[in-house]
Write a protein that holds these residues in place. Sequence first.
Motif, PDB file in Angstrom:
ATOM      1  N   THR A   1       0.820  -1.202   0.000  1.00 22.73           N
ATOM      2  CA  THR A   1       0.000   0.000   0.000  1.00 22.73           C
ATOM      3  C   THR A   1       0.858   1.258   0.000  1.00 22.73           C
ATOM      4  O   THR A   1       1.765   1.404   0.807  1.00 22.73           O
ATOM      5  N   ARG A   2       0.557   2.133  -0.959  1.00 26.34           N
ATOM      6  CA  ARG A   2       1.214   3.440  -1.039  1.00 26.34           C
ATOM      7  C   ARG A   2       0.139   4.511  -0.927  1.00 26.34           C
ATOM      8  O   ARG A   2      -1.010   4.287  -1.273  1.00 26.34           O
ATOM      9  N   LEU A   3       0.506   5.691  -0.475  1.00 26.89           N
ATOM     10  CA  LEU A   3      -0.456   6.777  -0.354  1.00 26.89           C
ATOM     11  C   LEU A   3      -0.983   7.216  -1.713  1.00 26.89           C
ATOM     12  O   LEU A   3      -2.109   7.674  -1.828  1.00 26.89           O
ATOM     13  N   ALA A   4      -0.174   7.074  -2.766  1.00 31.27           N
ATOM     14  CA  ALA A   4      -0.601   7.466  -4.109  1.00 31.27           C
ATOM     15  C   ALA A   4      -1.804   6.652  -4.581  1.00 31.27           C
ATOM     16  O   ALA A   4      -2.571   7.109  -5.417  1.00 31.27           O
ATOM     17  N   ASP A   5      -1.989   5.464  -4.037  1.00 31.23           N
ATOM     18  CA  ASP A   5      -3.117   4.617  -4.420  1.00 31.23           C
ATOM     19  C   ASP A   5      -4.418   5.036  -3.752  1.00 31.23           C
ATOM     20  O   ASP A   5      -5.474   4.512  -4.077  1.00 31.23           O
ATOM     21  N   HIS A   6      -4.346   5.947  -2.786  1.00 31.82           N
ATOM     22  CA  HIS A   6      -5.515   6.301  -1.981  1.00 31.82           C
ATOM     23  C   HIS A   6      -5.738   7.809  -1.911  1.00 31.82           C
ATOM     24  O   HIS A   6      -6.061   8.345  -0.861  1.00 31.82           O
ATOM     25  N   ARG A   7      -5.572   8.490  -3.009  1.00 31.16           N
ATOM     26  CA  ARG A   7      -5.813   9.943  -3.032  1.00 31.16           C
ATOM     27  C   ARG A   7      -7.285  10.220  -2.758  1.00 31.16           C
ATOM     28  O   ARG A   7      -8.157   9.509  -3.207  1.00 31.16           O
ATOM     29  N   GLY A   8      -7.524  11.274  -1.988  1.00 27.40           N
ATOM     30  CA  GLY A   8      -8.895  11.657  -1.665  1.00 27.40           C
ATOM     31  C   GLY A   8      -9.461  10.932  -0.469  1.00 27.40           C
ATOM     32  O   GLY A   8     -10.597  11.163  -0.083  1.00 27.40           O
ATOM     33  N   ALA A   9      -8.697  10.066   0.142  1.00 24.65           N
ATOM     34  CA  ALA A   9      -9.164   9.312   1.303  1.00 24.65           C
ATOM     35  C   ALA A   9      -8.579   9.938   2.576  1.00 24.65           C
ATOM     36  O   ALA A   9      -7.977  10.998   2.544  1.00 24.65           O
ATOM     37  N   TYR A  10      -8.778   9.263   3.667  1.00 21.93           N
ATOM     38  CA  TYR A  10      -8.115   9.647   4.902  1.00 21.93           C
ATOM     39  C   TYR A  10      -7.492   8.401   5.521  1.00 21.93           C
ATOM     40  O   TYR A  10      -7.878   7.279   5.216  1.00 21.93           O
ATOM     41  N   VAL A  11      -6.501   8.610   6.361  1.00 23.07           N
ATOM     42  CA  VAL A  11      -5.808   7.519   7.023  1.00 23.07           C
ATOM     43  C   VAL A  11      -6.246   7.506   8.479  1.00 23.07           C
ATOM     44  O   VAL A  11      -6.252   8.532   9.143  1.00 23.07           O
ATOM     45  N   GLN A  12      -6.624   6.353   8.959  1.00 21.47           N
ATOM     46  CA  GLN A  12      -7.024   6.184  10.346  1.00 21.47           C
ATOM     47  C   GLN A  12      -5.875   5.517  11.090  1.00 21.47           C
ATOM     48  O   GLN A  12      -5.526   4.368  10.802  1.00 21.47           O
ATOM     49  N   LEU A  13      -5.262   6.232  12.022  1.00 15.32           N
ATOM     50  CA  LEU A  13      -4.173   5.692  12.837  1.00 15.32           C
ATOM     51  C   LEU A  13      -4.753   5.336  14.203  1.00 15.32           C
ATOM     52  O   LEU A  13      -5.368   6.173  14.852  1.00 15.32           O
ATOM     53  N   ARG A  14      -4.567   4.101  14.641  1.00 15.87           N
ATOM     54  CA  ARG A  14      -5.106   3.651  15.921  1.00 15.87           C
ATOM     55  C   ARG A  14      -4.022   2.953  16.714  1.00 15.87           C
ATOM     56  O   ARG A  14      -3.323   2.083  16.192  1.00 15.87           O
TER      57      ARG A  14
ATOM     58  N   ARG B   1       3.059   0.755  18.625  1.00 13.91           N
ATOM     59  CA  ARG B   1       2.167  -0.255  18.039  1.00 13.91           C
ATOM     60  C   ARG B   1       0.964   0.436  17.420  1.00 13.91           C
ATOM     61  O   ARG B   1      -0.095   0.538  18.019  1.00 13.91           O
ATOM     62  N   VAL B   2       1.120   0.938  16.216  1.00 11.60           N
ATOM     63  CA  VAL B   2       0.074   1.705  15.542  1.00 11.60           C
ATOM     64  C   VAL B   2      -0.477   0.904  14.374  1.00 11.60           C
ATOM     65  O   VAL B   2       0.272   0.339  13.595  1.00 11.60           O
ATOM     66  N   GLU B   3      -1.799   0.844  14.286  1.00  9.78           N
ATOM     67  CA  GLU B   3      -2.475   0.179  13.175  1.00  9.78           C
ATOM     68  C   GLU B   3      -2.935   1.251  12.197  1.00  9.78           C
ATOM     69  O   GLU B   3      -3.397   2.311  12.602  1.00  9.78           O
ATOM     70  N   ILE B   4      -2.825   0.972  10.894  1.00 11.07           N
ATOM     71  CA  ILE B   4      -3.207   1.930   9.867  1.00 11.07           C
ATOM     72  C   ILE B   4      -4.329   1.345   9.023  1.00 11.07           C
ATOM     73  O   ILE B   4      -4.267   0.191   8.616  1.00 11.07           O
ATOM     74  N   ARG B   5      -5.363   2.162   8.781  1.00 15.96           N
ATOM     75  CA  ARG B   5      -6.469   1.790   7.898  1.00 15.96           C
ATOM     76  C   ARG B   5      -6.794   2.991   7.025  1.00 15.96           C
ATOM     77  O   ARG B   5      -6.542   4.124   7.398  1.00 15.96           O
ATOM     78  N   PHE B   6      -7.388   2.720   5.866  1.00 15.22           N
ATOM     79  CA  PHE B   6      -7.807   3.784   4.968  1.00 15.22           C
ATOM     80  C   PHE B   6      -9.320   3.885   4.995  1.00 15.22           C
ATOM     81  O   PHE B   6     -10.015   2.882   4.945  1.00 15.22           O
TER      82      PHE B   6
END
Length: 81
Positions: A9-22, A63-68
């Motif tokens: 996963t790269r940020l370029a693949d998810h333009r216009g979204a947001y990243v959820q850091l938990r 220990r951070v989880e990332i979701r889009f």
Amino acid sequence: MALPLTSSTRLADHRGAYVQLRCGVCGHRRDVYVDALARIIGWDVPLASRLEHFRCSGCGARRVEIRFGYERKPRGWVTNP
């Protein structure tokens, strides 16, 4: 709806979204726009390689989880004006 992080996963693949850091320790959550995060780490860097650099602002754990996420109402959204 949030999608989990994959190894390619790269940020370029998810333009216009947001990243959820938990945080996996305390459960603290932060939503960050992809554009803001890309200014810091770059558009074409695989996020899995940068995962160990993220730190929770609540407890300091790494220990951070990332979701889009994609379906999000903008700030100031009024359902029935």
